[in-house]
Design a protein around this motif. Structure first.
Motif, PDB file in Angstrom:
ATOM      1  N   ASP A   4       0.822  -1.219   0.000  1.00  0.00           N
ATOM      2  CA  ASP A   4       0.000   0.000   0.000  1.00  0.00           C
ATOM      3  C   ASP A   4       0.855   1.268   0.000  1.00  0.00           C
ATOM      4  N   GLN A   5       0.219   2.331  -0.475  1.00  0.00           N
ATOM      5  CA  GLN A   5       0.886   3.630  -0.518  1.00  0.00           C
ATOM      6  C   GLN A   5       0.159   4.580   0.412  1.00  0.00           C
ATOM      7  N   ILE A   6       0.899   5.284   1.267  1.00  0.00           N
ATOM      8  CA  ILE A   6       0.276   6.172   2.259  1.00  0.00           C
ATOM      9  C   ILE A   6       0.255   7.591   1.704  1.00  0.00           C
ATOM     10  N   PRO A   7      -0.928   8.199   1.635  1.00  0.00           N
ATOM     11  CA  PRO A   7      -0.963   9.570   1.124  1.00  0.00           C
ATOM     12  C   PRO A   7      -0.631  10.601   2.218  1.00  0.00           C
ATOM     13  N   ALA A  48      -3.166  12.572   4.848  1.00  0.00           N
ATOM     14  CA  ALA A  48      -4.250  11.698   5.311  1.00  0.00           C
ATOM     15  C   ALA A  48      -4.329  11.738   6.838  1.00  0.00           C
ATOM     16  N   ARG A  76      -5.914   3.057  11.122  1.00  0.00           N
ATOM     17  CA  ARG A  76      -6.312   3.278   9.727  1.00  0.00           C
ATOM     18  C   ARG A  76      -5.841   4.666   9.283  1.00  0.00           C
ATOM     19  N   SER A 130      -8.149   9.071   3.811  1.00  0.00           N
ATOM     20  CA  SER A 130      -8.100  10.308   3.047  1.00  0.00           C
ATOM     21  C   SER A 130      -9.384  10.409   2.247  1.00  0.00           C
ATOM     22  N   THR A 156      -9.225  11.544  -1.414  1.00  0.00           N
ATOM     23  CA  THR A 156      -8.769  10.672  -2.491  1.00  0.00           C
ATOM     24  C   THR A 156      -9.384   9.287  -2.387  1.00  0.00           C
ATOM     25  N   VAL A 209      -8.931   7.064  -0.054  1.00  0.00           N
ATOM     26  CA  VAL A 209      -8.007   6.047   0.456  1.00  0.00           C
ATOM     27  C   VAL A 209      -8.373   5.703   1.891  1.00  0.00           C
ATOM     28  N   GLU A 210      -8.368   4.425   2.204  1.00  0.00           N
ATOM     29  CA  GLU A 210      -8.543   3.976   3.579  1.00  0.00           C
ATOM     30  C   GLU A 210      -7.758   2.675   3.713  1.00  0.00           C
ATOM     31  N   LEU A 211      -6.715   2.692   4.538  1.00  0.00           N
ATOM     32  CA  LEU A 211      -5.908   1.482   4.625  1.00  0.00           C
ATOM     33  C   LEU A 211      -5.315   1.348   6.018  1.00  0.00           C
TER      34      LEU A 211
END
Lengths: 95, 196, 986
Positions: free
Chosen positions: C903-906, C909, C957, C960, C963, C965-967
């Protein structure tokens, strides 16, 4: 505006950077009992009067002097300009 | 002796546009001198010995080989030919000892000499100084093209020296050239702009 | 082939035009001829063209109302292509050969405008119509009403292309600025110039002389225009005078600073090569004489807006100055004697004139008909005036056939510039006009007003007033210069503002404001002049009501049963006339918007094919792509791995550098940094954190002690200026007696970071001294020499986390040094790296940068609480101890990594608990910096997390919502690489 620099004579205000109330010179004594309250007031409770005001201006594009400019914020009239260093000394600051 | 070759700030040829000539001058070594607390007199004597006089507020002493001008309260810039004074700051440190703080400034500045009859017209487009009222030896720090510069009125009537930030030498030169083109009179016309 | 053009059917004899020069121009595609010295308006009128535009709202046919810059109606588009320029006043546009002009604000042709239907809908388009009529349904406003109204109402159109011309800005200094070159201005300039002071005389017109060019008066028994020309010639010969025609003074600013726009090339089809179109001058003057003249005002009557109806003085100007009859049959409608002057001048030019004078007693006319006590009640003519309907003194009606109607309601002193410091003009009963407030403090400091602008309407009074004003304002001694002889007729006028009637009578033609609108506004309760202006738009837009305001005030006063001075007046602001954005920008556009600062290695980096990024004004190498690399990430990953694997080099000159010297230098640093510096030994460098006085982190950097009394302080690139300013504040204002001297040396030294396990091996080949780990350990600093004797500075500091040095040489040697470092490092595969790799390595190492020092974080947030010394005073120390900033559960800097390493972290976020709601109430913190770590092989990030120091290992978690994004992420130490710091000390 034109600021009559005590050393250099009249200079355009665009050469300066502004920092507001000259009371910033009167930094409280950090050792004092009420230092926390005094610093709170020093940092946050500054005057912003409609009328005569003593302000700090930095001659950024000039000789790098900090000045204390006494200016009427309603008319932009400037009645006095001093070197901040002199003002600081006169207010008891040294080292 | 080291074997590194210095590069000029810009490395441009002198350019004559209309009656103004703009020349990059890479031959000036610079160092600042600031009087230590309580050493103003000693420092002044040192400056006097070096330059013949202490540069007053807003003034330069155009002396050879070292010259100097006032930068701020108790602070002066000293210039000298690079060829003979590359170690100017070290020389000054020896001369002033603990009477002054000396800082090498050679690398910080690009120097342009601007000469010619229309030099004052050029200045009027570049910076907010009353160039026509400046006398030989007057110095003003001012802003040219958003850049903090020193403008020194030299001995000859049509000559100013501009010290600008070296890293922006290209932008400063561009500003000088465009202003020179702007005021240059079209060939064959007696006057640049119609008067009435 | 020359296209045929018609004769100039309304051209008369005489005037100030150059009949030898014939100029061809087009208006709406049709070709016409005019002469040098014409304006577009005078040339069109000479050709019988009165219709020049459509009105703003009702699309009424309109022609010029004036012959000057106060023009509300005759706005046209000039030129074409990228030089197309909307809303140009035809009355001031100087004619040149090949000029192309077009009418604007029409749909279809000018004579058949489809939007003229608005005129029939006028009952729905009254004052404030957009607040009322189109309110419902609400959604229709944005989608339907507004676009339609905007399409229908408006002025010219933009080319939407880049302006090909250049503009300059400049600075002038003088003792006296004279604004306006009419009789008063010329005499003021002459009086001052003869005394030897530096004078600038500026006039918006291309021909100096003001009204003297438009009158048949004499001065010293010669034509007034000749006297003006002689005087201008005399001034031009004086070395202390700068004449500035085509120059509009646009504003009076504080302390004797005036803005002025010089139209250098507007009278040419295109500027000469390299020449500016216009110049914005800042004029610094000790004193100013405002001699801006006066503007004739109209009278409101039904259908007073048809082409051919204008001020009487405009008719006179067109006849006398330009040799143009607006029509061969003319009427004058006046309430004062000056209207008769126009009549006499027109009659002398062979134009048949009838005068309707509202006064029962009128001057005796020699050779034209005067109807005393008559009023104009209506006009006819679809695209231009054909008939005037009069009501005579006895109540009977009369129709007069004519194509020109000159209206004179009296003259208003041009007080615009006297109001720029909030001066309020005063009502003068004798003139029935507002005049400048000449009481102390009433005018901008240093300004005096002369001539018609001061209410002195006769030529003799203007000449004398100009001379006296110059003497007074400059404090000149000695006798008044000889005043030339000229007419000195008194003002005789009966105030008269409107002819009552049922139909629409225009007050402000530019904004289509009628007497009815003012009445409606009054009925609806908008009774202050400022409200009237905003509600009806009276006096807005390009002319700012120069001809309209007074009429609106008069009618408002009448409605309120008050006098005009009781109602008051709106005041004027800069600019005097509209100013093009281009001239305000000057040369600062495109590539020259900001100056560019280039690093000492710039030329070399360009040779390497570097991609550059702007950081402040600096251009820094962002990465150095190599052949075969297709994405920036490939290049950056390679640069990071090469540096960590062997050695890399990066130009770090842009970091701010401040030389701090003096006996108290160490104590001074103790004061500005929250951590201690007093005990730093000579030859050592220390990381320092500066706080603001409110306890928030301001900037960080290093201070290297080169001698007992000499430190070199570095700042971040972005804060170099503000930190220096702050240090000067502390030095001058807080500790004025410390022995400390500061000077910036940012650009004096070229500085390179050499980082990586092989860094020492590279620098050993360059530095002349011993730099072994023992001789030059971690955080050492020294003055050294390189390459056989060049003075240099060496610092063993590391932003990357590797064994690293920063080496500095005088800037002129920067280019040579980078090439030497590359050569020395070749055997180790030395790799230049840019700001991206620099950023990746500092995130991997957990070093704070701008994203973390973001103006909201404290030392505690940053995990540096222990640095804030309690043993000494420093800026920000006291308030950093505030309870609110010391919440144990507050934000702490942590590292995070994705639970799924793919995964890529923005960045930006927010952090939320692993489960539960995603909203502000459950916010746990935020991600400040994120990147892909090639060293670890997955994405990593720095974050601020509540109570973060105690939550290492937790799963959270990252969300964002922007965008989508949720990870899941894991909390870890921010020091991803070499947490023990072994590499630094190797």
């Amino acid at each position: 505006m034109i600021i009559d620099h005590p050393l250099l004579g009249p200079r355009d205000s665009s050469e300066f950077t502004y920092m507001g109330d000259a009371a910033l010179i009167d930094r409280p004594d950090p050792e004092a009992e009420d230092a926390a309250q005094a610093f709170y007031e020093y940092a946050y409770l500054r005057d912003n009067p409609a009328g005569w005001h003593r302000e700090l201006w930095f001659h950024e594009a000039g000789d790098r002097s900090w000045l204390v400019v006494t200016r009427n914020t309603l008319t932009h009239e400037i009645s006095n300009v001093e070197l901040a260093r002199d003002v600081a000394r006169s207010r008891g600051r040294s080292a | 002796m080291h074997d590194l070759t210095p590069t000029p700030a810009l490395g441009v040829e002198a350019r004559t546009i209309g009656s103004v000539t703009i020349t990059e001058n890479s031959g000036v070594a610079l160092a600042s001198v600031a009087a230590r607390r309580g050493e103003s007199d000693v420092c002044a004597n040192g400056l006097k010995a070096l330059l013949g006089a202490v540069p007053e507020v807003g003034r330069a002493v155009l002396h050879d080989p070292e010259a100097g001008f006032w930068m701020g309260p108790d602070q002066w810039m000293i210039g000298a030919p690079m060829a003979t004074h590359e170690d100017l700051a070290d020389q000054l440190k020896v001369r002033f000892g603990t009477a002054a703080s000396v800082t090498e400034q050679s690398g910080a500045w690009v120097v342009f000499d601007v000469t010619g009859d229309s030099m004052p017209d050029l200045c009027e487009l570049l910076c907010n100084i009353a160039i026509r009222k400046m006398k030989a030896g007057d110095v003003q720090r001012t802003v040219i093209h958003q850049l903090g510069c020193f403008v020194i009125r030299r001995a000859s009537d049509d000559h100013i020296r501009i010290l600008g930030p070296r890293a922006a030498a290209g932008s400063l030169h561009h500003a000088l050239v465009t202003a020179a083109k702007s005021i240059a009179q079209a060939p064959g016309t007696a006057e640049g702009r119609p008067v009435a | 082939m020359r296209m045929k053009t018609a004769a100039q059917k309304n051209r008369l004899q005489g005037g100030q035009i150059d009949r030898e020069t014939e100029l061809t121009f087009t208006f709406d595609g049709k070709r016409y001829r005019g002469h040098g010295g014409d304006t577009l308006a005078s040339a069109l009128l000479a050709n019988g063209v009165r219709l020049m535009g459509r009105s703003f709202k009702y699309h009424r046919p309109r022609g010029p109302v004036s012959a000057g810059s106060e023009e509300p109606n005759a706005l046209v588009e000039l030129r074409s292509g990228d030089r197309q320029e909307p809303n140009t006043r035809a009355t001031t546009a100087e004619l040149f050969d090949g000029l192309q002009a077009r009418s604007q604000n029409r749909l279809g042709s000018l004579s058949f405008d489809l939007l003229a239907v608005n005129d029939r809908l006028s009952n729905f388009l009254t004052a404030g119509f957009y607040y009322k009529t189109f309110m419902w349904p609400k959604a229709f406003w944005e989608k339907l009403y507004e676009p339609v109204i905007r399409r229908a109402a408006g002025l010219g159109s933009l080319s939407l292309r880049e302006d090909p011309d250049v503009y300059d800005k400049g600075f002038l200094h003088c003792d006296l600025l004279v604004i306006g070159a009419g009789p008063a201005g010329l005499m003021a300039a002459l009086t001052a110039a003869r005394s030897g002071v530096d004078v600038i005389l500026a006039d918006e017109d291309f021909r100096m002389g003001g009204r003297l060019n438009a009158e048949t008066l004499t001065i010293d028994a010669a034509p007034a225009a000749d006297w003006a020309a002689r005087t201008v010639a005399e001034l031009a010969d004086l070395p202390n005078v700068r004449l500035m025609p085509r120059t509009t003074v646009i504003g009076a600013f504080d302390h004797g600073i005036y803005g002025a726009v010089e139209r250098v090339s507007d009278h040419l089809a295109a500027p000469q090569p390299d020449k500016p179109r216009q110049i914005l001058w800042r004029i610094y003057t000790r004193r100013t004489v405002l001699a801006a003249g006066a503007i004739e005002r109209p009278i409101a009557f039904q259908n007073n807006d048809r082409p051919g109806i204008m001020t009487a003085s405009a008719l006179r100007t067109y006849a006398n100055r330009y040799g143009v009859a607006v029509d061969r049959r003319a009427m004058i409608f006046t309430n004062n004697d000056d209207g008769h002057r126009t009549a006499a001048d027109l009659q002398a030019k062979g134009i048949k004139v009838i005068v309707a004078d509202v006064r029962p007693e009128t001057p005796r006319a020699l050779d034209y008909e005067v109807l005393a006590g008559a009023q104009v009640t209506d006009t006819m003519g679809r695209l231009g005036l054909t008939f005037v309907k009069l009501q005579l003194a006895d109540g009977s009606e009369r129709m007069v056939e004519c194509g020109a109607l000159g209206v004179s309601g009296g003259w208003n002193p041009n007080v615009h510039m006297t109001c720029h410091h909030r001066g309020r003009p005063q009502w003068n009963e004798r003139l029935a006009a507002f005049v400048p407030d000449s009481r102390p403090g009433g005018l901008p400091e240093g300004m005096t007003v002369a001539g018609a602008a001061n209410g002195d309407f006769s030529t003799a009074a203007a000449l004398e007033g100009g001379a006296r004003a110059a003497r007074a304002v400059l404090d000149l001694r000695g006798a008044l210069p000889e005043i030339p002889k000229a007419e000195d007729r008194p003002v005789r006028l009966q105030p008269f503002w409107q002819v009552k009637g049922a139909g629409r009578a225009w007050i402000d033609q530019q904004n289509d404001v009628t007497v009815k609108d003012v009445t409606l506004s009054h009925q609806e309760g908008f009774r202050s002049v400022e409200h009237l202006k905003r509600y009806t738009t009276l006096g807005m837009a390009t002319d700012q009501g120069k001809t309209a305001n007074i009429g609106g005030l008069a009618i408002m006063a009448e409605l309120a049963g008050k006098s005009i001075p009781e109602v008051g007046t709106t005041i004027f602001r800069p600019p005097y006339t509209p100013v093009a954005i281009g001239v305000l920008g000057g040369r600062h556009r495109g590539q020259q918007f900001h100056p560019k600062r280039l690093t000492p290695s710039h030329a070399w980096a360009q040779e390497q094919g570097a991609v550059f990024v702007e950081v402040g004004n600096w251009l820094r190498a962002q990465w150095f792509p190599r052949t075969g690399e297709t994405t920036w990430r490939e290049s950056v990953d390679r640069e990071v791995l090469a540096t960590r694997g062997s050695v890399g080099v990066c130009d770090v000159t842009t970091l701010g550098k401040v030389d701090v010297q003096g006996a108290d230098a160490a104590e001074f640093l103790n004061r500005i940094y929250c951590n201690g510096f007093a005990k730093l030994p000579v030859g050592k460098t220390r990381y320092g954190l500066m706080l603001r006085e409110d306890g928030i982190a301001m900037d960080d950097g290093t201070a290297a002690r080169l001698a007992e009394d000499h430190f070199v302080v570095t700042t971040t690139t972005a804060n170099a200026l503000s930190v220096y300013r702050h240090m000067e504040f502390v030095r001058q204002c807080l500790v004025p007696d410390m022995d400390v001297q500061l000077i910036s040396t940012t650009e004096a030294w070229a500085q390179f970071a050499v980082a990586g396990p092989k860094a020492r091996r590279v620098l050993e080949k360059i530095v002349d001294q011993d730099i072994s780990n023992d001789a030059f350990p971690f955080m050492a600093c020294a003055n050294v020499t390189v390459c056989g004797g060049l003075r240099a500075r060496l610092f063993r500091i590391s932003f990357s986390g590797e064994l690293a040095y920063e080496i500095a040489v005088p800037t002129a040697y920067g280019d040579a040094l980078i090439r030497r470092i590359m050569a020395a490092g070749a055997e180790f595969g030395i790799t230049p790296y840019g700001t991206e790799a620099l950023g990746v390595m500092r995130i991997e190492k957990g070093h704070a940068a701008g994203n973390e020092l973001n103006g909201t974080t404290t030392a505690l947030n940053l995990g540096m609480a222990r640095m804030v010394s309690t043993k000494k005073d420093s800026i920000g120390a006291v308030l950093s101890r505030r309870e609110g900033l010391n919440d144990p559960g507050g934000l702490r800097q942590v590292g995070i990594r994705p639970a799924d390493r793919a995964d890529q972290i923005p960045a930006g976020a927010h952090l939320m608990a692993a489960t539960g709601p995603v909203d502000a109430a459950h916010d746990q913190g935020y991600v400040s910096s994120a990147c892909y770590s090639p060293t670890l092989g997955h994405h990593i990030a720095l974050a601020f997390l509540k109570n973060g120091a105690n939550r290492l290992g937790e799963t959270l978690r990252v969300v964002s919502p922007l965008t989508g994004v949720e990870l899941a992420v894991e909390v870890c130490s921010p020091h991803f690489v070499d947490p023990e710091g072994d590499r630094l000390r190797a």
